[in-house]
Design a protein around this motif. Structure first.
Motif, PDB file in Angstrom:
ATOM      1  N   PRO A   1       0.793  -1.233   0.000  1.00  0.00           N
ATOM      2  CA  PRO A   1       0.000   0.000   0.000  1.00  0.00           C
ATOM      3  C   PRO A   1       0.826   1.283   0.000  1.00  0.00           C
ATOM      4  CG  PRO A   1      -0.887  -1.589   1.562  1.00  0.00           C
ATOM      5  CD  PRO A   1       0.427  -2.133   1.106  1.00  0.00           C
ATOM      6  N   GLY A   2       2.017   1.223   0.579  1.00  0.00           N
ATOM      7  CA  GLY A   2       2.828   2.435   0.650  1.00  0.00           C
ATOM      8  C   GLY A   2       3.583   2.759  -0.620  1.00  0.00           C
ATOM      9  N   ALA A   3       3.589   1.837  -1.564  1.00  0.00           N
ATOM     10  CA  ALA A   3       4.343   2.029  -2.808  1.00  0.00           C
ATOM     11  C   ALA A   3       3.468   2.710  -3.847  1.00  0.00           C
ATOM     12  CB  ALA A   3       4.854   0.687  -3.317  1.00  0.00           C
ATOM     13  N   ASP A   4       3.068   3.943  -3.537  1.00  0.00           N
ATOM     14  CA  ASP A   4       2.067   4.622  -4.358  1.00  0.00           C
ATOM     15  C   ASP A   4       2.640   5.680  -5.289  1.00  0.00           C
ATOM     16  OD1 ASP A   4       2.845   6.359  -2.378  1.00  0.00           O
ATOM     17  OD2 ASP A   4       0.814   6.852  -1.692  1.00  0.00           O
ATOM     18  N   ALA A   5       3.953   5.782  -5.387  1.00  0.00           N
ATOM     19  CA  ALA A   5       4.557   6.790  -6.249  1.00  0.00           C
ATOM     20  C   ALA A   5       4.621   6.304  -7.695  1.00  0.00           C
ATOM     21  CB  ALA A   5       5.959   7.146  -5.755  1.00  0.00           C
ATOM     22  N   ILE A   6       4.439   7.226  -8.626  1.00  0.00           N
ATOM     23  CA  ILE A   6       4.552   6.934 -10.051  1.00  0.00           C
ATOM     24  C   ILE A   6       5.498   7.957 -10.666  1.00  0.00           C
ATOM     25  CG2 ILE A   6       3.352   6.782 -12.263  1.00  0.00           C
ATOM     26  CD1 ILE A   6       0.817   6.037 -10.786  1.00  0.00           C
ATOM     27  N   SER A   7       6.660   7.495 -11.089  1.00  0.00           N
ATOM     28  CA  SER A   7       7.653   8.356 -11.732  1.00  0.00           C
ATOM     29  C   SER A   7       7.472   8.235 -13.234  1.00  0.00           C
ATOM     30  CB  SER A   7       9.066   7.926 -11.316  1.00  0.00           C
ATOM     31  OG  SER A   7      10.050   8.650 -12.036  1.00  0.00           O
ATOM     32  N   ALA A   8       6.897   9.270 -13.838  1.00  0.00           N
ATOM     33  CA  ALA A   8       6.595   9.234 -15.273  1.00  0.00           C
ATOM     34  C   ALA A   8       6.461  10.656 -15.778  1.00  0.00           C
ATOM     35  CB  ALA A   8       5.300   8.457 -15.533  1.00  0.00           C
ATOM     36  N   GLY A   9       6.784  10.863 -17.035  1.00  0.00           N
ATOM     37  CA  GLY A   9       6.608  12.181 -17.625  1.00  0.00           C
ATOM     38  C   GLY A   9       7.907  12.929 -17.761  1.00  0.00           C
ATOM     39  N   MET A  10       8.202  13.323 -19.001  1.00  0.00           N
ATOM     40  CA  MET A  10       9.371  14.132 -19.288  1.00  0.00           C
ATOM     41  C   MET A  10       8.909  15.393 -20.008  1.00  0.00           C
ATOM     42  SD  MET A  10      12.226  11.188 -20.137  1.00  0.00           S
ATOM     43  CE  MET A  10      11.430  10.544 -21.611  1.00  0.00           C
ATOM     44  N   SER A  11       9.831  16.125 -20.603  1.00  0.00           N
ATOM     45  CA  SER A  11       9.477  17.413 -21.190  1.00  0.00           C
ATOM     46  C   SER A  11       8.350  17.303 -22.204  1.00  0.00           C
ATOM     47  CB  SER A  11      10.712  18.038 -21.853  1.00  0.00           C
ATOM     48  OG  SER A  11      11.681  18.399 -20.891  1.00  0.00           O
TER      49      SER A  11
END
Length: 258
Positions: free
Chosen positions: A220-230
């Motif tokens: 449940p704590g792994a809720d980050a989403i690293s996505a998106g560039m310029s």
């Protein structure tokens, strides 16, 4: 080119570019929660990092350990959060944990093991030196979002599939997540992906959001989403991105590599 600018001119240029990116983010989030903006400074000098820190930037991304380590040491007094976002060789783990708050490119079990061992060694080094222990290392599981073949592998770089950009296959995420969550010194933060070349970014990031939801059922704590560039930050934010990795739209064209 940045080399021809005075420090004052460069500061003004960075400030204007940063403001434009913040405007895009505000528009895309419609007043919602602001994502963490990671400014990717690869190939740019530490002087740019200093200028950005003075403008309120707190998170910086790099994808080469040698360059990142040197910059982190040079601007150590700024207290920045350093994010390692490139493909990481296991033998570089010991160096990376000396400065990085997060690694966004964890895509195999051997790297989880290497980072766990490196964290243990780093905490031991700090204790022996009379230094404060460091915080756990945030790890993002990098996902390969290319279309999958019937055999379960990734298709090649044809139209609509995109060339390889790193990452574990979606079916490998549960085992990878369990390993990261069980490793002392690591904190499973969430998932990361790059939209495949030639693919629709919105569709790619929608798949990533679905995988994030599946991950959170067990973690449940792994809720980050690293996505998106310029070029695709709006598509990423529409699909729940919590961390953006923005380079050229803030720093400008990449300087020539010597």
């Amino acid at each position: 080119m940045t080399a021809s600018l005075t420090p004052a001119d460069r500061s003004a240029e960075l400030s204007n570019r940063l403001k434009r990116v913040h405007t895009r983010i505000t528009s895309a989030t419609a007043g919602g929660a602001a994502p963490t903006l990671i400014v990717v400074t690869k190939y740019f000098p530490a002087s740019d990092v200093d200028l950005l820190a003075g403008m309120g930037v707190t998170d910086v991304g790099e994808n080469k350990d040698q360059e990142a380590a040197a910059k982190a040491l040079s601007v150590q007094a700024q207290g920045l959060n350093w994010h390692f976002i490139g493909q990481l060789q296991s033998n570089k783990a010991k160096s990376v944990v000396r400065y990085a708050a997060a690694v966004h490119s964890v895509d195999r079990l051997s790297l989880v093991t290497a980072l766990g061992k490196a964290m243990a060694a780093e905490q031991s080094r700090r204790a022996q030196a009379g230094e404060q222990p460091r915080a756990d290392l945030d790890v993002f599981l990098q996902v390969d979002l290319r279309e999958q073949t019937p055999a379960g592998g990734s298709s090649g770089g044809g139209a609509g599939t995109g060339a390889a950009r790193g990452g574990a296959l979606p079916r490998e995420l549960p085992e990878l997540a369990e390993a990261a969550a069980a490793t002392p010194g690591l904190r499973l933060a969430g998932v990361m992906a790059v939209a495949p070349l030639g693919a629709d970014a919105r569709e790619a990031f929608a798949r990533l959001a679905t995988l994030s939801g599946e991950l959170q059922r067990d973690h449940p704590g792994a809720d980050a989403i690293s996505a998106g560039m310029s070029g695709d930050l709006e598509a990423a934010l529409e699909n729940g991105a919590t961390h953006l990795r923005i380079g050229s739209d803030i720093l400008g064209p990449r300087p020539p590599v010597r």
